[in-house]
Design a protein around this motif. Structure first.
Motif, PDB file in Angstrom:
ATOM      1  N   ARG A  24       0.753  -1.356  -0.042  1.00 23.38           N
ATOM      2  CA  ARG A  24      -0.206   0.088  -0.117  1.00 23.38           C
ATOM      3  C   ARG A  24       0.888   1.271   0.093  1.00 23.38           C
ATOM      4  O   ARG A  24       0.450   2.294  -0.518  1.00 23.38           O
ATOM      5  CB  ARG A  24      -0.846   0.120   1.336  1.00 23.38           C
ATOM      6  N   ASP A  25       2.172   1.323   0.893  1.00 25.13           N
ATOM      7  CA  ASP A  25       2.894   2.318   0.921  1.00 25.13           C
ATOM      8  C   ASP A  25       4.041   2.632   0.004  1.00 25.13           C
ATOM      9  O   ASP A  25       4.433   3.782  -0.131  1.00 25.13           O
ATOM     10  CB  ASP A  25       3.072   2.669   2.388  1.00 25.13           C
ATOM     11  N   HIS A  26       4.814   1.550  -0.397  1.00 26.17           N
ATOM     12  CA  HIS A  26       5.925   1.771  -1.023  1.00 26.17           C
ATOM     13  C   HIS A  26       5.821   2.106  -2.553  1.00 26.17           C
ATOM     14  O   HIS A  26       5.411   0.914  -3.236  1.00 26.17           O
ATOM     15  CB  HIS A  26       6.527   0.373  -0.867  1.00 26.17           C
ATOM     16  N   VAL A  27       6.328   3.112  -2.833  1.00 25.43           N
ATOM     17  CA  VAL A  27       6.203   3.460  -4.367  1.00 25.43           C
ATOM     18  C   VAL A  27       7.446   3.110  -5.142  1.00 25.43           C
ATOM     19  O   VAL A  27       8.648   3.267  -4.379  1.00 25.43           O
ATOM     20  CB  VAL A  27       5.992   4.992  -4.688  1.00 25.43           C
ATOM     21  N   ARG A  34       4.229   3.650  -9.124  1.00 23.28           N
ATOM     22  CA  ARG A  34       3.163   2.966  -8.353  1.00 23.28           C
ATOM     23  C   ARG A  34       3.580   2.062  -7.243  1.00 23.28           C
ATOM     24  O   ARG A  34       4.560   1.748  -6.992  1.00 23.28           O
ATOM     25  CB  ARG A  34       2.304   2.122  -9.527  1.00 23.28           C
ATOM     26  N   THR A  35       2.548   2.013  -6.325  1.00 27.38           N
ATOM     27  CA  THR A  35       2.568   0.928  -5.146  1.00 27.38           C
ATOM     28  C   THR A  35       2.240  -0.365  -5.964  1.00 27.38           C
ATOM     29  O   THR A  35       1.698  -0.576  -7.246  1.00 27.38           O
ATOM     30  CB  THR A  35       1.853   1.481  -4.229  1.00 27.38           C
TER      31      THR A  35
END
Length: 64
Positions: A24-27, A34-35
């Protein structure tokens, strides 16, 4: 690759609690900025997303 297999591999590498948080958080540049969730929602092939995760965080060969 099935989505259930993908999430099982994510949990095996990151742990149950952290796998979704990472997704959800790591691009990731490997996913075009994008994640994991964004890439999957955009229709990216699950196997391609898994390969991007493997490249980004150096997943051990036995989990690839």
């Amino acid at each position: 690759m099935r989505l259930t297999t993908f999430w099982a591999r994510m949990a095996a590498h990151f742990g149950e609690a952290y796998a979704d948080s990472f997704a959800r958080d790591h691009v990731m540049s490997e996913l075009g900025g994008r994640t994991v969730h964004q890439a999957l929602d955009a229709g990216w092939e699950v196997k391609r997303v898994w390969r991007a995760v493997c490249a980004a965080v150096d997943v051990p060969a036995d989990l690839r």
